[in-house]
Design a protein around this motif. Structure first.
Motif, PDB file in Angstrom:
ATOM      1  N   TYR A   4       0.875  -1.168   0.000  1.00  0.00           N
ATOM      2  CA  TYR A   4       0.000   0.000   0.000  1.00  0.00           C
ATOM      3  C   TYR A   4       0.910   1.214   0.000  1.00  0.00           C
ATOM      4  CZ  TYR A   4      -4.031  -2.963   0.784  1.00  0.00           C
ATOM      5  OH  TYR A   4      -5.017  -3.910   0.629  1.00  0.00           O
ATOM      6  N   TYR A   6       1.728   5.438  -1.840  1.00  0.00           N
ATOM      7  CA  TYR A   6       1.292   6.649  -2.538  1.00  0.00           C
ATOM      8  C   TYR A   6       2.536   7.163  -3.247  1.00  0.00           C
ATOM      9  CZ  TYR A   6      -0.561  11.402  -3.219  1.00  0.00           C
ATOM     10  OH  TYR A   6      -0.988  12.592  -3.758  1.00  0.00           O
ATOM     11  N   VAL A  31      -2.965   4.363  -2.334  1.00  0.00           N
ATOM     12  CA  VAL A  31      -3.788   4.996  -1.289  1.00  0.00           C
ATOM     13  C   VAL A  31      -3.597   6.498  -1.504  1.00  0.00           C
ATOM     14  CG1 VAL A  31      -4.169   5.245   1.198  1.00  0.00           C
ATOM     15  CG2 VAL A  31      -3.213   3.100   0.298  1.00  0.00           C
ATOM     16  N   LEU A  33      -3.316   9.878  -0.527  1.00  0.00           N
ATOM     17  CA  LEU A  33      -3.187  10.569   0.761  1.00  0.00           C
ATOM     18  C   LEU A  33      -3.837  11.947   0.752  1.00  0.00           C
ATOM     19  CD1 LEU A  33       0.469   9.741   1.903  1.00  0.00           C
ATOM     20  CD2 LEU A  33      -1.633   8.455   2.293  1.00  0.00           C
ATOM     21  N   GLN A  38      -6.279   7.365   3.448  1.00  0.00           N
ATOM     22  CA  GLN A  38      -5.609   6.677   4.580  1.00  0.00           C
ATOM     23  C   GLN A  38      -6.466   6.705   5.846  1.00  0.00           C
ATOM     24  OE1 GLN A  38      -5.000   9.606   3.380  1.00  0.00           O
ATOM     25  NE2 GLN A  38      -3.768  10.957   4.664  1.00  0.00           N
ATOM     26  N   TYR A  43      -9.160   1.270   5.243  1.00  0.00           N
ATOM     27  CA  TYR A  43      -7.693   1.338   5.378  1.00  0.00           C
ATOM     28  C   TYR A  43      -7.284   1.320   6.855  1.00  0.00           C
ATOM     29  CZ  TYR A  43      -2.825   2.352   4.576  1.00  0.00           C
ATOM     30  OH  TYR A  43      -1.448   2.252   4.562  1.00  0.00           O
ATOM     31  N   ARG A  44      -8.094   1.986   7.675  1.00  0.00           N
ATOM     32  CA  ARG A  44      -7.758   2.019   9.113  1.00  0.00           C
ATOM     33  C   ARG A  44      -7.816   0.630   9.744  1.00  0.00           C
ATOM     34  NH1 ARG A  44     -10.141   7.135  11.161  1.00  0.00           N
ATOM     35  NH2 ARG A  44     -11.536   5.823  12.353  1.00  0.00           N
ATOM     36  N   SER A  50      -3.169   5.040  10.096  1.00  0.00           N
ATOM     37  CA  SER A  50      -3.543   5.837   8.910  1.00  0.00           C
ATOM     38  C   SER A  50      -2.323   6.370   8.158  1.00  0.00           C
ATOM     39  CB  SER A  50      -4.449   7.013   9.289  1.00  0.00           C
ATOM     40  OG  SER A  50      -5.697   6.549   9.700  1.00  0.00           O
ATOM     41  N   VAL A  52       0.851   5.311   5.162  1.00  0.00           N
ATOM     42  CA  VAL A  52       1.485   4.354   4.263  1.00  0.00           C
ATOM     43  C   VAL A  52       2.982   4.418   4.551  1.00  0.00           C
ATOM     44  CG1 VAL A  52      -0.255   4.498   2.445  1.00  0.00           C
ATOM     45  CG2 VAL A  52       1.714   6.014   2.334  1.00  0.00           C
TER      46      VAL A  52
END
Ligand SMILES: N[C@@H](CCC(=O)N[C@@H](CS)C(=O)NCC(=O)O)C(=O)O
Length: 212
Positions: A4, A6, A31, A33, A38, A43-44, A50, A52
């Motif tokens: 995961y 960004y 993901v 941001l 996040q 995702y949490r 939260s 990456v």
């Protein structure tokens, strides 16, 4: 393996470099941001911090870039990202941590957003904050590396290590904020040597599936 990530995340960039150096294939899961993905519940559930990156390997969820890289080092020992001798390993970790613990957290997206959105700091003051912490950290690192014979083509000797994996994304981040880097000739020399390698080039923010 799934990462995961960004494209602009320097912590995820570290892991992308490590995966490249180790020659480990992975699926890239973006993901976003800036859109706040996040903080989505889904995702949490994966990473309550939260943040990456997150690496998933055989169903195991691993967070924190340096923990992920040490995990990869243990699972795929070659090529090594940490030297064999304890004192040398400590030196490499010390350089990596001076970036990952002292510089990066102060200039993270959520910190900058908090300054502006919650404390009402101007964009200009935010940029002064950013530059202050970057310059403080990079100046110290420049003196440390320039004055140590253990520094070679890379932060430690002639092969890339965990230290270079942390340095290159931090300098990319500084460039994005237009921070002049002329005062850091050793750091920029090492950065150029690293970026000439495939694993570093392929991991760069401008070459990711979610690059915008
Ligand atoms: N210490 C963490 C830092 C992770 C981190 O700060 N990630 C940033 C991107 S570089 C992030 O996800 N930021 C989300 C936010 O600020 O909301 C690590 O090394 O993995």
């Amino acid at each position: 393996m799934q990462l995961y990530s960004y494209f602009r995340s320097s912590a995820a960039y570290r892991v992308r470099i490590a995966l490249g150096l180790k020659g480990v294939a992975f699926e890239y899961v973006p993901v976003h941001l800036v859109k706040g993905e996040q903080r989505d519940d889904r995702y949490r559930a994966l990473n309550p911090q939260s943040l990456v990156p997150v690496l998933i390997d055989e169903g195991r969820v691993i967070t924190q870039s340096l923990a992920i890289i040490e995990y990869l080092e243990e699972r795929h020992p070659n090529p090594r990202l940490l030297p064999g001798a304890p004192a040398e390993r400590a030196r490499v970790r010390s350089i990596a941590l001076s970036i990952a613990c002292e510089i990066h957290p102060l200039d993270n997206l959520r910190v900058l957003q908090y300054l502006v959105r919650t404390l009402g700091v101007s964009e200009e003051a935010k940029n002064v904050w950013y530059r202050h912490w970057i310059d403080l950290g990079l100046s110290a690192l420049e003196s440390q590396l320039a004055n140590d014979r253990a520094t070679g083509t890379f932060c430690h000797g002639e092969t890339p290590s965990l230290a270079d994996i942390c340095l290159v994304p931090q300098l990319a981040n500084a460039r994005r904020y237009n921070i002049p880097l002329d005062a850091y000739p050793t750091l920029t020399r090492i950065d150029s040597s690293c970026r000439a390698l495939d694993a570093f080039a392929v991991a760069a923010p401008e070459r990711q599936p979610d690059t915008a």
